[in-house]
Design a protein around this motif. Structure first.
Motif, short mmCIF file in Angstrom:
data_model
loop_
_atom_site.label_atom_id
_atom_site.label_comp_id
_atom_site.label_asym_id
_atom_site.label_seq_id
_atom_site.Cartn_x
_atom_site.Cartn_y
_atom_site.Cartn_z
N GLN A 278 -38.28 45.68 -77.98
CA GLN A 278 -37.50 44.66 -77.52
C GLN A 278 -38.03 43.20 -77.96
OE1 GLN A 278 -38.36 44.17 -73.10
NE2 GLN A 278 -36.63 42.62 -73.00
N SER B 164 -37.64 39.32 -78.45
CA SER B 164 -37.75 38.25 -77.40
C SER B 164 -37.69 36.96 -78.48
CB SER B 164 -38.56 38.19 -76.51
OG SER B 164 -40.01 38.67 -76.99
N ASP C 231 -32.28 43.57 -77.99
CA ASP C 231 -32.25 42.28 -77.52
C ASP C 231 -31.73 42.11 -76.07
OD1 ASP C 231 -29.85 42.13 -78.17
OD2 ASP C 231 -29.81 40.78 -79.93
N LYS D 137 -29.84 45.10 -74.18
CA LYS D 137 -30.90 45.68 -73.38
C LYS D 137 -30.48 47.14 -72.62
CE LYS D 137 -33.11 43.10 -70.31
NZ LYS D 137 -34.07 42.38 -69.96
N ARG E 260 -43.14 45.38 -76.59
CA ARG E 260 -42.34 44.07 -76.69
C ARG E 260 -43.46 43.03 -77.01
NH1 ARG E 260 -41.53 43.85 -70.57
NH2 ARG E 260 -43.29 44.93 -69.84
#
Length: 144
Positions: free
Chosen positions: A7, A9, A108, A112, A134
């Motif tokens: 993921q 971020s 992203d 998601k 993450r």
């Protein structure tokens, strides 16, 4: 077969691809980076080349001459002309990773929901190991 979900971020996709690529190439393996977007593949390629004089990551487009010799191949399809054992889906779109030892799905906020759906769809996949990563600050951590 392993499928890792990463993921995004803090770091952009190209920096994350470079991080994973260093590990894959460092272990003596080859890598395929898949994105349906030519502009994204170009940004990733520039990031890989500028890693530094001792650590640049040689790469090329699947449509270019010599693609089979590239340690890192960038493509819009999951066709590993370089006989890669690892594949990164840089555009957040999961594809069948048949023939690869390990796949990395980078996603992203925009992708998601699709990644969640993919995670769930792999619940019953035989012989498949999933992991979820993450960022915590600047460090990547495995959370599932």
């Amino acid at each position: 077969m392993k499928v890792d979900f990463w993921q995004l971020s803090r770091d952009p996709v190209e920096k994350t691809v470079a991080l994973i690529a260093q590990r894959v190439i460092g272990s003596g393996e080859k890598l395929l980076v898949v994105s349906a977007h030519a502009a994204q593949r170009e940004v990733i390629s520039r990031q890989l080349w500028k890693a530094g004089p001792e650590s640049f990551l040689a790469n090329g487009e699947a449509s270019a001459p010599g693609a089979a010799q590239q340690p890192i191949l960038l493509s819009e399809t999951v066709d590993a002309a370089n006989s890669a054992s690892h594949v990164i889906y840089a555009d957040g779109e999961y594809r069948d990773p048949a023939g690869f030892a390990r796949a990395f799905l980078l996603f992203d906020e925009e992708t998601k929901q699709a990644a969640r759906g993919t995670w769930k769809s792999l619940d019953e996949a035989e012989g498949l190991e999933r992991a979820f990563f993450r960022q915590d600050g600047g460090k990547w951590i495995k959370v599932a």
